[in-house]
Structures are given as C-alpha cells and as structure tokens.
Design a protein around this motif. Structure first.
Motif, PDB file in Angstrom:
ATOM      1  N   PRO A 117       0.809  -1.228   0.000  1.00  0.00           N
ATOM      2  CA  PRO A 117       0.000   0.000   0.000  1.00  0.00           C
ATOM      3  C   PRO A 117       0.843   1.280   0.000  1.00  0.00           C
ATOM      4  CG  PRO A 117      -0.853  -1.545   1.608  1.00  0.00           C
ATOM      5  CD  PRO A 117       0.457  -2.109   1.114  1.00  0.00           C
ATOM      6  N   THR A 118       0.290   2.297  -0.617  1.00  0.00           N
ATOM      7  CA  THR A 118       0.899   3.623  -0.636  1.00  0.00           C
ATOM      8  C   THR A 118      -0.083   4.590   0.023  1.00  0.00           C
ATOM      9  OG1 THR A 118      -0.086   4.105  -2.790  1.00  0.00           O
ATOM     10  CG2 THR A 118       2.139   3.176  -2.799  1.00  0.00           C
ATOM     11  N   GLY A 119       0.366   5.805   0.235  1.00  0.00           N
ATOM     12  CA  GLY A 119      -0.517   6.796   0.830  1.00  0.00           C
ATOM     13  C   GLY A 119       0.007   8.192   0.604  1.00  0.00           C
ATOM     14  N   THR A 120      -0.775   9.165   1.002  1.00  0.00           N
ATOM     15  CA  THR A 120      -0.394  10.563   0.931  1.00  0.00           C
ATOM     16  C   THR A 120      -0.309  11.092   2.360  1.00  0.00           C
ATOM     17  OG1 THR A 120      -1.468  10.868  -1.217  1.00  0.00           O
ATOM     18  CG2 THR A 120      -1.091  12.853   0.112  1.00  0.00           C
ATOM     19  N   ILE A 121       0.829  11.678   2.681  1.00  0.00           N
ATOM     20  CA  ILE A 121       1.035  12.267   4.011  1.00  0.00           C
ATOM     21  C   ILE A 121       0.973  13.780   3.836  1.00  0.00           C
ATOM     22  CG2 ILE A 121       2.630  12.548   5.932  1.00  0.00           C
ATOM     23  CD1 ILE A 121       3.884   9.845   5.067  1.00  0.00           C
ATOM     24  N   PHE A 122       0.178  14.460   4.668  1.00  0.00           N
ATOM     25  CA  PHE A 122       0.089  15.909   4.544  1.00  0.00           C
ATOM     26  C   PHE A 122      -0.088  16.559   5.903  1.00  0.00           C
ATOM     27  CE2 PHE A 122      -4.300  14.551   4.411  1.00  0.00           C
ATOM     28  CZ  PHE A 122      -4.979  15.535   5.108  1.00  0.00           C
ATOM     29  N   GLY A 123       0.265  17.830   5.951  1.00  0.00           N
ATOM     30  CA  GLY A 123       0.047  18.655   7.126  1.00  0.00           C
ATOM     31  C   GLY A 123      -0.451  20.013   6.671  1.00  0.00           C
ATOM     32  N   ILE A 124      -1.320  20.613   7.454  1.00  0.00           N
ATOM     33  CA  ILE A 124      -1.855  21.947   7.163  1.00  0.00           C
ATOM     34  C   ILE A 124      -1.568  22.826   8.380  1.00  0.00           C
ATOM     35  CG2 ILE A 124      -3.910  23.316   6.615  1.00  0.00           C
ATOM     36  CD1 ILE A 124      -3.189  21.252   4.461  1.00  0.00           C
ATOM     37  N   TYR A 125      -0.966  23.978   8.150  1.00  0.00           N
ATOM     38  CA  TYR A 125      -0.623  24.902   9.221  1.00  0.00           C
ATOM     39  C   TYR A 125      -1.148  26.293   8.881  1.00  0.00           C
ATOM     40  CZ  TYR A 125       2.735  21.200  10.149  1.00  0.00           C
ATOM     41  OH  TYR A 125       3.315  19.990  10.394  1.00  0.00           O
ATOM     42  N   ARG A 126      -1.538  27.022   9.903  1.00  0.00           N
ATOM     43  CA  ARG A 126      -1.918  28.423   9.691  1.00  0.00           C
ATOM     44  C   ARG A 126      -0.626  29.208   9.488  1.00  0.00           C
ATOM     45  NH1 ARG A 126      -6.171  31.695  10.152  1.00  0.00           N
ATOM     46  NH2 ARG A 126      -7.537  30.194  11.142  1.00  0.00           N
ATOM     47  N   LYS A 127      -0.612  30.064   8.489  1.00  0.00           N
ATOM     48  CA  LYS A 127       0.569  30.872   8.208  1.00  0.00           C
ATOM     49  C   LYS A 127       0.739  31.938   9.279  1.00  0.00           C
ATOM     50  CE  LYS A 127       2.920  33.713   4.921  1.00  0.00           C
ATOM     51  NZ  LYS A 127       2.989  34.339   3.645  1.00  0.00           N
ATOM     52  N   ASP A 128       1.963  32.063   9.774  1.00  0.00           N
ATOM     53  CA  ASP A 128       2.315  33.095  10.738  1.00  0.00           C
ATOM     54  C   ASP A 128       3.067  34.181   9.972  1.00  0.00           C
ATOM     55  OD1 ASP A 128       3.487  34.714  12.692  1.00  0.00           O
ATOM     56  OD2 ASP A 128       3.887  33.034  14.042  1.00  0.00           O
ATOM     57  N   CYS A 129       2.448  35.333   9.812  1.00  0.00           N
ATOM     58  CA  CYS A 129       3.029  36.421   9.012  1.00  0.00           C
ATOM     59  C   CYS A 129       4.314  36.984   9.612  1.00  0.00           C
ATOM     60  CB  CYS A 129       2.008  37.536   8.811  1.00  0.00           C
ATOM     61  SG  CYS A 129       0.604  37.000   7.810  1.00  0.00           S
ATOM     62  N   ASP A 130       4.590  36.676  10.880  1.00  0.00           N
ATOM     63  CA  ASP A 130       5.818  37.136  11.518  1.00  0.00           C
ATOM     64  C   ASP A 130       7.003  36.230  11.218  1.00  0.00           C
ATOM     65  OD1 ASP A 130       4.508  39.310  12.683  1.00  0.00           O
ATOM     66  OD2 ASP A 130       3.962  38.143  14.462  1.00  0.00           O
ATOM     67  N   LEU A 131       6.750  35.088  10.555  1.00  0.00           N
ATOM     68  CA  LEU A 131       7.812  34.129  10.234  1.00  0.00           C
ATOM     69  C   LEU A 131       8.138  34.164   8.752  1.00  0.00           C
ATOM     70  CD1 LEU A 131       6.568  31.013  12.261  1.00  0.00           C
ATOM     71  CD2 LEU A 131       8.247  32.707  12.975  1.00  0.00           C
ATOM     72  N   SER A 132       9.359  33.764   8.425  1.00  0.00           N
ATOM     73  CA  SER A 132       9.745  33.629   7.017  1.00  0.00           C
ATOM     74  C   SER A 132       9.058  32.399   6.433  1.00  0.00           C
ATOM     75  CB  SER A 132      11.264  33.459   6.903  1.00  0.00           C
ATOM     76  OG  SER A 132      11.653  32.199   7.416  1.00  0.00           O
ATOM     77  N   ASP A 133       9.099  32.266   5.115  1.00  0.00           N
ATOM     78  CA  ASP A 133       8.505  31.087   4.485  1.00  0.00           C
ATOM     79  C   ASP A 133       9.128  29.805   5.036  1.00  0.00           C
ATOM     80  OD1 ASP A 133       6.857  32.686   2.992  1.00  0.00           O
ATOM     81  OD2 ASP A 133       7.956  32.408   1.100  1.00  0.00           O
ATOM     82  N   GLY A 134      10.450  29.788   5.148  1.00  0.00           N
ATOM     83  CA  GLY A 134      11.132  28.601   5.670  1.00  0.00           C
ATOM     84  C   GLY A 134      10.721  28.270   7.096  1.00  0.00           C
ATOM     85  N   GLU A 135      10.607  29.286   7.928  1.00  0.00           N
ATOM     86  CA  GLU A 135      10.177  29.066   9.322  1.00  0.00           C
ATOM     87  C   GLU A 135       8.733  28.590   9.377  1.00  0.00           C
ATOM     88  OE1 GLU A 135      12.844  32.281  11.824  1.00  0.00           O
ATOM     89  OE2 GLU A 135      11.181  33.018  10.612  1.00  0.00           O
ATOM     90  N   ASN A 136       7.880  29.099   8.497  1.00  0.00           N
ATOM     91  CA  ASN A 136       6.490  28.666   8.444  1.00  0.00           C
ATOM     92  C   ASN A 136       6.400  27.199   8.071  1.00  0.00           C
ATOM     93  OD1 ASN A 136       4.128  30.435   8.973  1.00  0.00           O
ATOM     94  ND2 ASN A 136       5.297  31.873   7.740  1.00  0.00           N
ATOM     95  N   ILE A 137       7.195  26.778   7.090  1.00  0.00           N
ATOM     96  CA  ILE A 137       7.162  25.386   6.647  1.00  0.00           C
ATOM     97  C   ILE A 137       7.641  24.439   7.746  1.00  0.00           C
ATOM     98  CG2 ILE A 137       8.253  23.748   5.061  1.00  0.00           C
ATOM     99  CD1 ILE A 137       8.123  26.012   2.967  1.00  0.00           C
ATOM    100  N   LEU A 138       8.581  24.890   8.547  1.00  0.00           N
ATOM    101  CA  LEU A 138       9.173  24.031   9.581  1.00  0.00           C
ATOM    102  C   LEU A 138       8.518  24.192  10.939  1.00  0.00           C
ATOM    103  CD1 LEU A 138      12.908  24.430   8.542  1.00  0.00           C
ATOM    104  CD2 LEU A 138      11.370  22.514   8.060  1.00  0.00           C
ATOM    105  N   GLN A 139       7.286  24.642  10.991  1.00  0.00           N
ATOM    106  CA  GLN A 139       6.572  24.773  12.265  1.00  0.00           C
ATOM    107  C   GLN A 139       6.449  23.416  12.949  1.00  0.00           C
ATOM    108  OE1 GLN A 139       2.883  27.062  12.389  1.00  0.00           O
ATOM    109  NE2 GLN A 139       3.331  27.805  10.330  1.00  0.00           N
ATOM    110  N   PRO A 140       6.589  23.383  14.266  1.00  0.00           N
ATOM    111  CA  PRO A 140       6.377  22.121  14.970  1.00  0.00           C
ATOM    112  C   PRO A 140       4.896  21.739  14.948  1.00  0.00           C
ATOM    113  CG  PRO A 140       6.750  23.917  16.542  1.00  0.00           C
ATOM    114  CD  PRO A 140       6.949  24.482  15.165  1.00  0.00           C
ATOM    115  N   GLY A 141       4.637  20.471  15.040  1.00  0.00           N
ATOM    116  CA  GLY A 141       3.258  20.064  15.146  1.00  0.00           C
ATOM    117  C   GLY A 141       2.950  18.906  14.311  1.00  0.00           C
TER     118      GLY A 141
END
Length: 129
Positions: free
Chosen positions: A105-129
């Motif tokens: 079997p295969t699958g799709t792994i995904f995460g959805i995060y609210r964008k924090d405008c105080d963070l850079s794009d890289g920091e937003n992508i690497l949010q914990p959670g």
C-alpha cells in the motif's frame, strides 16, 4: 471554512492519485515502474507516479484558494500558492511509491498549518506540530 475547503481539495486529489496508481498497476505500459532522471528533496529517484501525484496535489492546493505556501517532498523549493491564502500545506504526495512493484500500500502524508506572518517562508514550513 478555510480548513474545510483545504481538506475537501486534498480528498479530491487523493481520489485522483488513487485512480492513477490503480491504472498504472494494471497498465501494460508500466507507468508505475518508470523512473525519471530527476531526484526529489530526499535524494530519491522520482517515478512518473511521484511527479503526477505531486502535480495533482499542487493544483488542488492552488485551486482551493486557501493555501499560501506549498512544500512537497518532490520539490527542492517551496511553491507559492494563493497570495491571500492563510494556510501552508506540506506533503509527501505518494509515500511508499518505491513499493508499488510489490503491491504494498501507498498513501499521501500531509500537514496543514496556519501561516504566521511574523515568520519567514522557511520558518512557516518548519513549524512544529
């Protein structure tokens, strides 16, 4: 409301990806086994299905209008979605694609995060959670 649109878009993308995997497994052309000369972010050789699944998910994320930034295992750099989007999507579009040959079997792994405008794009992508 925004999350519902995103989940619905990802659900549609996953259904389309599942159909592509199914068709590739029964196709005499062997699309599931076709390896491209490109490599993903993890350094793995990409298969045609990896690229197709990535394109399907990117399109669904852009079209839903809620995703500002997209990060995929199949891409080296983040992708801009909708400028007014309030969320970030991260995903492995077709986890386990190297096992398709063995019908594992295969699958799709995904995460959805609210964008924090105080963070850079890289920091937003690497949010914990």
């Amino acid at each position: 409301r925004g999350i519902s649109k995103i989940v619905s878009a990802i659900e549609s993308a996953c259904a389309e990806i599942a159909l592509e995997v199914k068709l590739a497994n029964i196709s005499s052309q062997g699309r599931a086994h076709d390896q491209k000369s490109s490599f993903n972010f993890s350094g793995e050789k990409q298969k045609t299905l990896d690229i197709m699944a990535n394109d399907i998910l990117k399109k669904c994320c852009r079209d839903c209008g809620e995703i500002n930034l997209i990060a995929s295992e199949e891409e080296i750099e983040p992708i801009i979605g909708t400028e007014t989007g309030r969320y970030i999507a991260v995903f492995d579009p077709l986890d386990g694609s190297s096992n398709i040959d063995a019908s594992i079997p295969t699958g799709t792994i995904f995460g959805i995060y609210r964008k924090d405008c105080d963070l850079s794009d890289g920091e937003n992508i690497l949010q914990p959670g």
